[in-house]
Design an enzyme around this catalytic site. Structure first.
Site, PDB file in Angstrom:
ATOM      1  N   SER A 147       2.228   2.500  -4.936  1.00  0.00           N
ATOM      2  CA  SER A 147       1.277   2.297  -3.833  1.00  0.00           C
ATOM      3  C   SER A 147       1.500   3.434  -2.840  1.00  0.00           C
ATOM      4  CB  SER A 147       1.584   0.961  -3.149  1.00  0.00           C
ATOM      5  OG  SER A 147       1.009   0.914  -1.862  1.00  0.00           O
ATOM      6  N   TYR A 160       7.192  -5.640   0.358  1.00  0.00           N
ATOM      7  CA  TYR A 160       6.279  -4.860  -0.495  1.00  0.00           C
ATOM      8  C   TYR A 160       6.618  -3.367  -0.402  1.00  0.00           C
ATOM      9  CZ  TYR A 160       1.805  -3.244  -2.471  1.00  0.00           C
ATOM     10  OH  TYR A 160       0.835  -2.648  -3.243  1.00  0.00           O
TER      11      TYR A 160
END
Ligand code: NAD
Length: 263
Positions: A147, A160
């Site tokens: 990401s 995350y």
């Protein structure tokens, strides 16, 4: 299109929705053998439709239920792939989750859940694929779905961001370790993509506007745009590429706050 992908076997984890689904359908268009890993019983119907679509495009596909956090499920995923298609050439570790919580309120349970799905799950996928490649002398390719948050800090999503930062160095370390065996290990770092993980956020016009302001190209990416980078990375066109994070983010990591001479 990448003709060398025809007949290759690819596993994609978390492939019943979003980016994983787009990758599965795209590998189907490349006429690969696609193994669709899915997690929830609710996704069975979706995977059946996907198998039909992939077969119609000239590829082949099976669906295998499994939880990427479980070592035994990942081993079984590889075993079922080999028994169905005879080999494994490409592993895409895509499954991932997130939830928003201020960091001082984040429970250990939530921390562990995100780390075990996003980071440990990808490690298990890498390890089992590498072990198979080494045993069978296959110059395989692995792609880890990272990401932009392997670079950009993300308050309220510390678990995350930590998982994606971990994926960056895991990918680079494994790439270095297995480069002599010509096993290529890369990551893709998507920006904001139109998938179920973001459905709630993007259904609120205010939140969506806030995200759009962070994207110099001015639109939310589509999962097919990420799948397009995955097929290239998996193909022989990327034969000399390893340890890379391929960023596909419409410019999100280019410090959009500095646009138009600001700063
Ligand atoms: P998504 O929610 O549609 O896909 C995630 C998939 O992972 C789901 O199908 C889910 O069932 C599956 N999954 C969850 N836990 C699992 C487990 N334990 N075992 C097996 N499968 C499991 O969202 P997406 O956007 O397609 O996300 C795919 C990947 O892309 C994730 O790793 C995510 O972090 C990454 N990503 C997404 C975006 C974005 O904006 N959509 C941006 C950057 C990175």
């Amino acid at each position: 299109m990448y003709p060398d992908l025809k007949g290759k076997t690819v596993i994609i984890t978390g492939a019943a929705t979003g980016i994983g689904k787009a990758c599965a359908l795209r590998f189907g268009q490349e006429q690969a053998n696609v193994v669709i890993n899915f997690h929830s019983d609710k996704q069975v119907k979706e995977t059946e439709e996907m198998i039909k679509e992939i077969k119609n495009s000239g590829g082949n596909a099976i669906a295998v239920q499994g939880d990427v956090t479980k070592e035994s499920d990942i081993k079984q995923l590889i075993e079922k792939t080999i028994s169905e298609f005879g080999s494994l050439d490409i592993m895409i570790n895509n499954a991932g989750i997130e939830n928003e919580v201020p960091s001082h309120e984040l429970t250990l349970e939530d921390w562990n859940k995100v780390i075990s799905t996003n980071l440990t799950g990808q490690f298990l996928g890498c390890r089992e694929a590498i072990d198979y490649f080494l045993e069978h002398d296959i110059q395989g390719a692995i792609i880890n779905m990272s990401s932009v948050h392997e670079i950009i800090p993300w308050p309220h999503f510390v678990h995350y961001a930590a998982s994606k930062g971990g994926i960056k160095l895991m990918t680079q370390t494994l790439a270095l370790e297995y480069a002599p065996k010509r096993i290529r290990i890369n990551s893709i770092a998507p920006g904001a993509i139109n998938t179920p993980i973001n459905a709630e956020k993007f259904s609120d016009p205010k939140q969506k506007e806030g995200v759009l302001k962070l994207i110099p190209m001015g639109y939310i990416g589509e999962p097919e745009e990420i799948a397009a980078t995955a097929v290239w990375l998996a193909s022989n066109q990327a034969s000399y590429v390893t340890g890379l994070t391929l960023i596909a983010d419409g410019g999100m990591t280019l410090y959009p706050g500095f646009q138009a001479g600001k700063g």
